[in-house]
Design a protein around this motif. Structure first.
Motif, PDB file in Angstrom:
ATOM      1  N   MET A  20       0.821  -1.192   0.000  1.00  0.00           N
ATOM      2  CA  MET A  20       0.000   0.000   0.000  1.00  0.00           C
ATOM      3  C   MET A  20       0.867   1.259   0.000  1.00  0.00           C
ATOM      4  SD  MET A  20      -2.890   1.095   2.723  1.00  0.00           S
ATOM      5  CE  MET A  20      -3.020   2.779   3.174  1.00  0.00           C
ATOM      6  N   CYS A  80      -9.855   9.525   6.912  1.00  0.00           N
ATOM      7  CA  CYS A  80      -9.769   8.090   6.657  1.00  0.00           C
ATOM      8  C   CYS A  80     -11.088   7.421   7.032  1.00  0.00           C
ATOM      9  CB  CYS A  80      -8.626   7.515   7.488  1.00  0.00           C
ATOM     10  SG  CYS A  80      -8.409   5.746   7.296  1.00  0.00           S
ATOM     11  N   LEU A 116     -11.521   4.016   6.052  1.00  0.00           N
ATOM     12  CA  LEU A 116     -11.285   2.607   5.743  1.00  0.00           C
ATOM     13  C   LEU A 116     -12.048   1.729   6.725  1.00  0.00           C
ATOM     14  CD1 LEU A 116      -7.434   2.558   5.174  1.00  0.00           C
ATOM     15  CD2 LEU A 116      -9.180   2.095   3.471  1.00  0.00           C
ATOM     16  N   ARG A 157      -6.447  -6.537   9.483  1.00  0.00           N
ATOM     17  CA  ARG A 157      -5.583  -5.929   8.469  1.00  0.00           C
ATOM     18  C   ARG A 157      -6.205  -4.636   7.940  1.00  0.00           C
ATOM     19  NH1 ARG A 157      -4.405 -10.096   6.044  1.00  0.00           N
ATOM     20  NH2 ARG A 157      -6.219 -10.263   4.701  1.00  0.00           N
ATOM     21  N   VAL A 158      -7.483  -4.675   7.591  1.00  0.00           N
ATOM     22  CA  VAL A 158      -8.136  -3.491   7.030  1.00  0.00           C
ATOM     23  C   VAL A 158      -8.404  -2.442   8.102  1.00  0.00           C
ATOM     24  CG1 VAL A 158     -10.221  -2.630   5.886  1.00  0.00           C
ATOM     25  CG2 VAL A 158      -9.177  -4.777   5.127  1.00  0.00           C
ATOM     26  N   GLU A 177      -4.445  -2.255  10.608  1.00  0.00           N
ATOM     27  CA  GLU A 177      -3.140  -2.133   9.954  1.00  0.00           C
ATOM     28  C   GLU A 177      -3.163  -1.138   8.799  1.00  0.00           C
ATOM     29  OE1 GLU A 177      -1.826  -6.131   9.088  1.00  0.00           O
ATOM     30  OE2 GLU A 177      -2.162  -6.733  11.175  1.00  0.00           O
ATOM     31  N   TRP A 178      -4.202  -1.152   7.981  1.00  0.00           N
ATOM     32  CA  TRP A 178      -4.268  -0.206   6.867  1.00  0.00           C
ATOM     33  C   TRP A 178      -4.492   1.213   7.367  1.00  0.00           C
ATOM     34  CZ3 TRP A 178      -7.421  -2.864   2.393  1.00  0.00           C
ATOM     35  CH2 TRP A 178      -6.701  -3.978   1.925  1.00  0.00           C
ATOM     36  N   ALA A 230      -1.208   2.382   8.535  1.00  0.00           N
ATOM     37  CA  ALA A 230      -0.373   2.711   7.373  1.00  0.00           C
ATOM     38  C   ALA A 230      -0.761   4.078   6.808  1.00  0.00           C
ATOM     39  CB  ALA A 230      -0.507   1.632   6.300  1.00  0.00           C
ATOM     40  N   ALA A 231      -2.053   4.377   6.774  1.00  0.00           N
ATOM     41  CA  ALA A 231      -2.512   5.681   6.286  1.00  0.00           C
ATOM     42  C   ALA A 231      -2.007   6.803   7.186  1.00  0.00           C
ATOM     43  CB  ALA A 231      -4.033   5.713   6.182  1.00  0.00           C
TER      44      ALA A 231
END
Length: 78
Positions: free
Chosen positions: A1, A17, A19, A34-35, A38-39, A42-43
């Motif tokens: 990503m 965000c 997500l 993960r979504v 973790e994502w 990461a954002a």
């Protein structure tokens, strides 16, 4: 990503965000984590690297009493 998104975050002043997924759509508890964690993390890192001054996250849209009890710690970990 990170490689694909780095350019999109460059120079951003504010990042919003939204997500998120459901356990069913993610296919597993690991996919959900993960979504939804973790994502999002990461954002945050990409926004920070891109010098964003503000980061807002929408968490748990559509939550209801029937949600899996063990999903709630994910939202608290953000």
């Amino acid at each position: 990503m990170a490689a694909e998104a780095r350019e999109a975050f460059a120079g951003a002043d504010s990042v919003f965000c939204a997500l998120g997924t459901t356990r069913g759509d993610a296919g597993s508890a690991a996919g959900f984590r993960r979504v939804d964690l973790e994502w999002v993390d990461a954002a945050v890192a990409l926004a920070k690297a891109g010098s964003a001054k503000h980061f807002s996250v929408v968490s748990c849209e559509g939550a209801n009493a029937g949600m899996w009890a063990n999903d709630w710690p994910i939202f608290g970990a953000m």
